[in-house]
Write an enzyme that holds these catalytic residues in place. Sequence first.
Site, PDB file in Angstrom:
ATOM      1  N   HIS A 262      -7.336  -5.396   2.754  1.00  0.00           N
ATOM      2  CA  HIS A 262      -7.423  -4.118   2.958  1.00  0.00           C
ATOM      3  C   HIS A 262      -7.381  -3.698   1.267  1.00  0.00           C
ATOM      4  O   HIS A 262      -6.723  -4.072   0.630  1.00  0.00           O
ATOM      5  CB  HIS A 262      -6.360  -3.445   3.721  1.00  0.00           C
ATOM      6  CG  HIS A 262      -6.670  -3.710   5.108  1.00  0.00           C
ATOM      7  ND1 HIS A 262      -6.177  -2.620   6.406  1.00  0.00           N
ATOM      8  CD2 HIS A 262      -7.383  -4.536   5.887  1.00  0.00           C
ATOM      9  CE1 HIS A 262      -6.623  -3.174   7.421  1.00  0.00           C
ATOM     10  NE2 HIS A 262      -7.160  -4.294   7.208  1.00  0.00           N
TER      11      HIS A 262
ATOM     12  N   GLU B 291      -5.900  -1.035   0.075  1.00  0.00           N
ATOM     13  CA  GLU B 291      -4.358  -0.654  -0.204  1.00  0.00           C
ATOM     14  C   GLU B 291      -3.825  -1.766  -0.635  1.00  0.00           C
ATOM     15  O   GLU B 291      -2.906  -2.006  -1.639  1.00  0.00           O
ATOM     16  CB  GLU B 291      -3.689   0.121   0.872  1.00  0.00           C
ATOM     17  CG  GLU B 291      -4.164   1.253   1.566  1.00  0.00           C
ATOM     18  CD  GLU B 291      -5.265   1.193   2.557  1.00  0.00           C
ATOM     19  OE1 GLU B 291      -5.042   2.014   3.420  1.00  0.00           O
ATOM     20  OE2 GLU B 291      -5.905   0.153   2.604  1.00  0.00           O
TER      21      GLU B 291
ATOM     22  N   CYS C 221      -3.656   1.919   7.786  1.00  0.00           N
ATOM     23  CA  CYS C 221      -3.017   1.203   9.083  1.00  0.00           C
ATOM     24  C   CYS C 221      -1.604   0.914   9.037  1.00  0.00           C
ATOM     25  O   CYS C 221      -1.090   0.898   8.155  1.00  0.00           O
ATOM     26  CB  CYS C 221      -4.044   0.024   9.317  1.00  0.00           C
ATOM     27  SG  CYS C 221      -3.665  -1.140   8.294  1.00  0.00           S
TER      28      CYS C 221
ATOM     29  N   CYS D 148      -0.798  -1.751   6.047  1.00  0.00           N
ATOM     30  CA  CYS D 148      -0.729  -0.929   4.769  1.00  0.00           C
ATOM     31  C   CYS D 148       0.207   0.012   4.677  1.00  0.00           C
ATOM     32  O   CYS D 148       0.926  -0.014   3.726  1.00  0.00           O
ATOM     33  CB  CYS D 148      -2.176  -0.162   4.623  1.00  0.00           C
ATOM     34  SG  CYS D 148      -3.751  -1.453   4.317  1.00  0.00           S
TER      35      CYS D 148
END
Length: 163
Positions: free
Chosen positions: A55, A57, A85, A88
């Site tokens: 991801h 992040e 999410c 993260c």
Amino acid sequence: MFEKSHEYWMRRAIAEAGKAQGKDEVPIGCVIVRDGRIIARGHNLRETSQDPAAHAELIAIRKAARKLGSWRLLDTTLYVTLEPCTMCMGAIILSRIPTVVFGCFDPKGGAAGSLYDLSNDPRLNHSVQLLPRILEAECSDLLSSFFAALRSRKRAERLAAAL
């Protein structure tokens, strides 16, 4: 010295999201800022790397930790185009990032107010200040147009396969 606005930094995150989109990835981008400078950038690479944890992040957090030589990302602000999410937000909390600025909410997977709010859970050892809806329309439109094009492409592929 001129202090840049949240919109300025979010535009940098949107540029990262554009890099993801150029790789046929879900267009989510992230930058981490400290002392008025970007110290790390990231964009989604799940499809490219076949890594469920790739991801935007997490990529940016790892880069920032390497750059600072510390897993504690104190005095930083993370800008991301979509609400983080649970994975993260967990990494944000564990890395002690004090502030998260995000563009649009994620009603299907968000952990900063949509489905969950891990940012101020008193059971955790760190809380996070949230600043949502920064350039929300631009961030939302980027995702909406990506998924509309993806659905259209999938329909065309199904139609072509049926012929």
